[in-house]
Design a protein around this motif. Structure first.
Motif, PDB file in Angstrom:
ATOM      1  N   ARG A   1       5.606  -2.212  17.568  1.00  0.00           N
ATOM      2  CA  ARG A   1       6.376  -3.447  17.351  1.00  0.00           C
ATOM      3  C   ARG A   1       6.886  -3.472  15.921  1.00  0.00           C
ATOM      4  NH1 ARG A   1       5.123  -7.972  14.812  1.00  0.00           N
ATOM      5  NH2 ARG A   1       6.437  -9.799  15.234  1.00  0.00           N
ATOM      6  N   GLN A   2       5.972  -3.392  14.947  1.00  0.00           N
ATOM      7  CA  GLN A   2       6.326  -3.325  13.526  1.00  0.00           C
ATOM      8  C   GLN A   2       5.232  -2.527  12.831  1.00  0.00           C
ATOM      9  OE1 GLN A   2       9.213  -4.316  12.406  1.00  0.00           O
ATOM     10  NE2 GLN A   2       9.811  -5.516  14.206  1.00  0.00           N
TER      11      GLN A   2
ATOM     12  N   GLY B   1       9.585  -8.902  11.385  1.00  0.00           N
ATOM     13  CA  GLY B   1      10.382  -7.689  11.474  1.00  0.00           C
ATOM     14  C   GLY B   1      11.516  -7.651  10.472  1.00  0.00           C
TER      15      GLY B   1
ATOM     16  N   THR C   1       2.638  -3.371  22.970  1.00  0.00           N
ATOM     17  CA  THR C   1       2.971  -2.730  21.703  1.00  0.00           C
ATOM     18  C   THR C   1       1.944  -3.129  20.662  1.00  0.00           C
ATOM     19  OG1 THR C   1       4.391  -4.574  21.046  1.00  0.00           O
ATOM     20  CG2 THR C   1       5.460  -2.716  22.178  1.00  0.00           C
TER      21      THR C   1
ATOM     22  N   PRO D   1      10.761   1.272  15.453  1.00  0.00           N
ATOM     23  CA  PRO D   1      11.457   0.371  14.523  1.00  0.00           C
ATOM     24  C   PRO D   1      11.307   0.862  13.088  1.00  0.00           C
ATOM     25  CG  PRO D   1      10.094  -0.863  16.068  1.00  0.00           C
ATOM     26  CD  PRO D   1       9.732   0.572  16.238  1.00  0.00           C
ATOM     27  N   PRO D   2      12.239   0.537  12.210  1.00  0.00           N
ATOM     28  CA  PRO D   2      12.138   0.961  10.811  1.00  0.00           C
ATOM     29  C   PRO D   2      10.810   0.525  10.194  1.00  0.00           C
ATOM     30  CG  PRO D   2      14.309   0.056  11.237  1.00  0.00           C
ATOM     31  CD  PRO D   2      13.490  -0.222  12.463  1.00  0.00           C
TER      32      PRO D   2
ATOM     33  N   THR E   1       1.321  -3.925  16.370  1.00  0.00           N
ATOM     34  CA  THR E   1       1.753  -4.088  14.994  1.00  0.00           C
ATOM     35  C   THR E   1       0.700  -3.375  14.165  1.00  0.00           C
ATOM     36  OG1 THR E   1       2.725  -6.223  15.552  1.00  0.00           O
ATOM     37  CG2 THR E   1       2.375  -5.757  13.215  1.00  0.00           C
TER      38      THR E   1
ATOM     39  N   ASP F   1       7.880   4.003  21.245  1.00  0.00           N
ATOM     40  CA  ASP F   1       8.247   2.809  22.013  1.00  0.00           C
ATOM     41  C   ASP F   1       7.122   1.795  22.070  1.00  0.00           C
ATOM     42  OD1 ASP F   1       6.822   4.726  23.505  1.00  0.00           O
ATOM     43  OD2 ASP F   1       7.484   3.842  25.400  1.00  0.00           O
TER      44      ASP F   1
END
Length: 554
Positions: free
Chosen positions: A264-265, A530, A239, A471-472, A241, A261
């Motif tokens: 990560r952030q 996160g 993933t 992720p948000p 960031t 998917d």
């Protein structure tokens, strides 16, 4: 009131660079001017998308997993590599493009989380140069010590940008001629429409001459996102960031939409309204024009409020004083001598001065320097304004006449819908100039090159960028941003599923590492842990002043 025309090498969307810090110029400018860029633990990578992943990944065949990146040391704490990706993802075994990648290794390897991918915006700003600017020992710069400790910071020059086969449309001689042209600040675009149209023909014919239509059509952000995923795979990360600023806030949501998917952030700073970017670019440029004017109005208001003792320019009426100064400079330009290592010198007329005012008014850290430079220009010293104008037009990358206009234009024209109807450009220019703004008309005709663009992108991504399944995302928007108005941040937050909006008060384009601990702590917490702030959180910015520095080295 003047309706300012933009200088030829500056477009309405931003690019970033650092002004030099030198005691030999009247402005000791050492802050970022516009888009201050910015810019886990992985084991086995799964490579490029397989059919069915992401909103339109099924439209393309999966690209093969690239070979692991072969790093070579290229500076203190730095490694460089080249990653090859398909020119077209529907032909993954066909022609390849070589992408330049630079990473700054995590300063605390034992606590390393993974790779933080950055895109500093533009479009057209080389991310590798942003990574190379990191000085971990100094504790200053685009990223906090905490981020530098926990992440390898990775910059990929997008295709057509920097060392990734940069788009080229003009010769050095043409660039020099363009930079030396006399612009009229009372005319939309700076020159009569027929001359602007002739310039656009010269520009686009040069683009076609220097690279293939297939390459130009491939410069779209959806391909940049796929390239980013190939680099992720080459780094053997599961993933990513991601931190993106300005145009980088189009890249990030595009990646999160195609590969949710694999996020990560993510934090996006000074966001672009992606709906306008994808579907209504002339409306987008009109919004930018309004934002430029709003930040200049904020400088005027602060100067008046602080009073003549603090801001002597105009003796209480800075807007009238600016109009008078522009009139005087247009009638009798100042000849500015060279400043060694800073600027080759040149001619400061009204159009050039207005470009400097636009840039400095949009950065609250430069407000005191703007006051100083305007007072100096009234007294016949144009060095301060010319230094600012030089560094937002012709100087920062690749030599005195190398600009970011060519890759900047290439990406925009590949992303945007057909703009070939010239009457739409003329109507948009009239709408801007009829408002009677000092700076607004610099956006007039700034998309004219796209009207004549020689490469049609037949499969550009038009679906909404929602990041569904990722992720948000933390969205950071400035209350007064000379490029990205706050309502764009609000629109982005509504469009991205689960996104959270953090608002920074005050003036400035981008907020991270330039607006104080509140913003910096929130961004670091989101990227490292996160942990996002409550939606609607507001951060105060350091107070802005128009008061000139007490002492100025000359």
């Amino acid at each position: 009131m003047f309706r300012a025309a933009g200088l030829p090498s500056v477009d309405a969307m931003p690019f970033s660079h650092r002004l030099p810090h030198s005691p030999s110029v009247p402005l000791r400018i050492a802050s970022l001017l516009t888009v201050a860029a910015l810019a886990l633990t992985g084991c086995t990578a799964t490579g490029a998308p397989t059919p069915g992943e992401g909103n339109d990944a099924a439209k393309t065949s999966p690209a093969p997993v690239p070979e692991p990146a072969e790093w070579r040391k290229c500076g203190r704490g730095l490694d460089c590599a080249t990653v090859k990706v398909p020119l077209e993802y529907d032909d993954p075994g066909g022609e390849q493009i070589a992408l330049a990648v630079t990473r700054h290794r995590a300063t605390d390897p034992g606590r390393r989380i993974g790779s933080l991918f950055i895109n500093p915006g533009g479009p057209g700003v080389p991310a590798t140069e942003t990574v190379e600017s990191i000085d971990a020992a100094a504790g200053e710069g685009p990223y906090s010590p905490d981020l530098l400790a926990r992440f390898d910071v990775v910059g990929m020059d997008p295709r057509g940008v920097g060392e990734s086969e940069a788009v080229r449309c003009l010769t050095d001689e043409q660039r020099a001629e363009q930079a030396a042209e006399d612009r009229d600040p009372t005319v939309p675009g700076g020159k009569p429409y027929e001359q602007l149209l002739a310039d656009a023909r010269t520009f686009t014919e040069g683009c076609r001459k220097h690279q293939s239509p297939e390459f130009l059509a491939s410069l779209s952000t959806d391909n940049v996102a796929r390239d980013l995923d190939q680099v992720r795979a080459a780094l053997r990360e599961d993933t990513i960031t991601f931190y993106g600023a300005s145009y980088g806030t189009v890249v990030g949501p595009m990646y999160a939409t195609l590969f949710p998917d694999r996020v990560r952030q993510m934090v996006i700073d000074a966001p672009v309204d992606t709906h306008l970017w994808q579907h209504e670019p002339l409306k987008l440029l009109d919004d930018v024009a309004r934002s430029n004017e709003e930040t200049l109005d904020a400088w005027f208001e602060s100067c008046r409020t602080e009073g003549a003792e603090a801001c002597a320019f105009g003796d209480g009426d800075p807007s009238a004083a600016l109009d008078a100064l522009i009139t005087e400079l247009e009638a009798s330009p100042l000849e500015v001598p060279p400043v060694e290592g800073i600027t080759p010198g040149g001619r400061l007329d009204g159009a050039v001065a207005l470009e400097a005012v636009r840039a400095a008014a949009g950065n609250r850290e430069l407000w005191p320097r703007l006051t100083e430079a305007l007072l100096a220009a009234e007294n016949g010293d144009g060095r301060g304004l010319l230094v600012v104008a030089t560094f937002v037009t012709v100087a920062p990358f690749g030599g005195p006449f190398a600009t970011l206009q060519e890759p900047h234009t290439g990406v925009r024209c590949a992303d945007w819908p057909d703009l070939g109807e010239l009457s739409a450009h003329r109507a948009a220019a009239r709408k801007i100039t009829e408002r009677g703004e000092r700076l607004g008309s610099r956006a007039a005709y700034s998309a004219l090159n796209c009207a004549l663009w020689p490469a049609e992108n037949k499969d550009r991504h038009t679906e909404a960028l929602t990041a569904a399944g990722a992720p948000p995302i933390l969205v950071v928007g400035g209350r007064l941003d000379n490029v990205s108005p706050h309502h764009w941040a609000e629109a982005m937050t509504e469009r991205l599923e689960g996104a959270v909006l953090l608002t920074r008060e005050g003036v400035g384009h981008t907020s991270y590492r330039s607006s104080g601990k509140c913003v910096d702590s929130a961004v670091d917490a989101a990227l490292i842990h996160g942990k996002l702030p409550a939606d609607g959180t507001v951060c105060d910015a350091p107070p802005a002043t128009t008061r000139p520095p007490e002492t100025t080295a000359r």
